[in-house]
Scaffold this motif. Structure first.
Motif, PDB file in Angstrom:
ATOM      1  N   TRP A  70       0.761  17.512  66.605  1.00 52.35           N
ATOM      2  CA  TRP A  70       0.546  16.479  67.618  1.00 52.35           C
ATOM      3  C   TRP A  70       0.555  17.063  69.029  1.00 52.35           C
ATOM      4  N   ARG A  71       1.384  18.069  69.251  1.00 51.59           N
ATOM      5  CA  ARG A  71       1.380  18.723  70.564  1.00 51.59           C
ATOM      6  C   ARG A  71       0.048  19.417  70.815  1.00 51.59           C
ATOM      7  N   ALA A  72      -0.527  20.003  69.778  1.00 51.24           N
ATOM      8  CA  ALA A  72      -1.849  20.617  69.915  1.00 51.24           C
ATOM      9  C   ALA A  72      -2.909  19.561  70.225  1.00 51.24           C
ATOM     10  N   VAL A  73      -2.780  18.390  69.612  1.00 47.52           N
ATOM     11  CA  VAL A  73      -3.700  17.285  69.904  1.00 47.52           C
ATOM     12  C   VAL A  73      -3.584  16.877  71.376  1.00 47.52           C
TER      13      VAL A  73
ATOM     14  N   GLU B 117      -3.869  11.348  71.085  1.00 44.23           N
ATOM     15  CA  GLU B 117      -5.008  11.721  71.920  1.00 44.23           C
ATOM     16  C   GLU B 117      -5.248  10.694  73.016  1.00 44.23           C
ATOM     17  N   LYS B 118      -5.333   9.411  72.646  1.00 46.59           N
ATOM     18  CA  LYS B 118      -5.648   8.372  73.626  1.00 46.59           C
ATOM     19  C   LYS B 118      -4.487   8.135  74.592  1.00 46.59           C
ATOM     20  N   ALA B 119      -3.249   8.245  74.114  1.00 46.27           N
ATOM     21  CA  ALA B 119      -2.102   8.091  75.018  1.00 46.27           C
ATOM     22  C   ALA B 119      -2.091   9.197  76.064  1.00 46.27           C
ATOM     23  N   THR B 120      -2.481  10.401  75.668  1.00 50.48           N
ATOM     24  CA  THR B 120      -2.579  11.504  76.626  1.00 50.48           C
ATOM     25  C   THR B 120      -3.657  11.219  77.658  1.00 50.48           C
TER      26      THR B 120
END
Length: 241
Positions: free
Chosen positions: A130-133, A96-99
């Motif tokens: 993780w892709r959904a996140v 989440e934060k890296a995105t």
């Protein structure tokens, strides 16, 4: 209130009308939106579309695209975070934060000291989650390009796989490492390699250096496996403007 941002898993085009997926439909219903209300739609390939709700029923929400806005919110450098997976919900938070901070690609890695080890169907399920996140984080932060979240793989074959030839390669380490920040160069791609809980073994760190990574330290404090790569990414984001 800004129009809600919704990712759609289909290419968008002028005048398109279609039904939202189940998750987005529920989101619209929870917000108690009505036909004619504005939405911002994006498909993850760049840019965004002004849209509006056409119809709402108990089971379906149909929307239409209006006009395209080519706005981009990406970093000047394409950053790959290659991370020894932290356990449990920490990996979700890292994604989440890296995105939000602008990572272009996230490569989960299994290392010798990794607590979280996944393979086969479980790895595929984790990757889909993780892709959904990452998609949800893009909806929140305003990014119109969804970062690639690769399937987990062991560190050694990843090091031997072809990487960007012109990319800067930095491995985060507390031993025999240059001080942060790295020397600024004109590379448009950066690969940041960070270890799991317990860090890399000396053999893993040596293999990374042999693969062209330069060891850098983030300082005297020992950061968690999910903190260190985000600290490096935040610096790159601020430095690149």
């Amino acid at each position: 209130m800004p129009a809600p941002r919704i990712h759609v898993d289909r290419p968008l085009a002028p005048g398109a009308e279609f039904a939202l997926g189940a998750t987005a439909t529920r989101h619209v219903q929870v917000l108690r939106m009505q036909p004619g209300d504005a939405l911002t739609l994006f498909d993850g390939s760049g840019g965004q579309w002004a849209g509006a709700i056409s119809t709402i029923s108990r089971r379906e929400v149909r929307v239409r695209t209006l006009h395209f806005d080519a706005v981009e919110r990406e970093l000047a450098r394409a950053v790959t975070l290659a991370v020894g997976m932290p356990a449990n919900e920490r990996m979700d938070a890292l994604i989440e934060k890296a995105t939000e901070l602008g990572a272009a690609r996230i490569q989960p890695l299994v290392c010798e000291r990794s607590v979280l080890r996944v393979a086969g169907d479980r790895a595929s399920r984790k990757t889909a989650h993780w892709r959904a996140v990452a998609i949800a984080a893009c909806e929140q932060c305003g990014r119109n390009r969804v970062p690639e979240v690769a399937e987990p793989m062991p560190l050694t074959p990843w090091l031997h796989a072809p990487q960007g030839r012109t990319a800067e390669r930095w491995v985060l380490s507390t031993h025999d490492a240059l001080p942060w920040p790295p020397t600024a160069r004109d590379a448009t791609e950066v690969i940041v390699l960070s270890g799991p809980e317990g860090g890399f073994t000396s053999a893993e760190l040596g293999a990374a250096v042999e693969a062209g990574f330069v060891a850098h330290s983030l300082g005297a404090r020992v950061l968690r496996a999910d903190t260190a790569p985000l600290a490096a990414l935040a610096w790159i984001a601020l430095e690149s403007g």
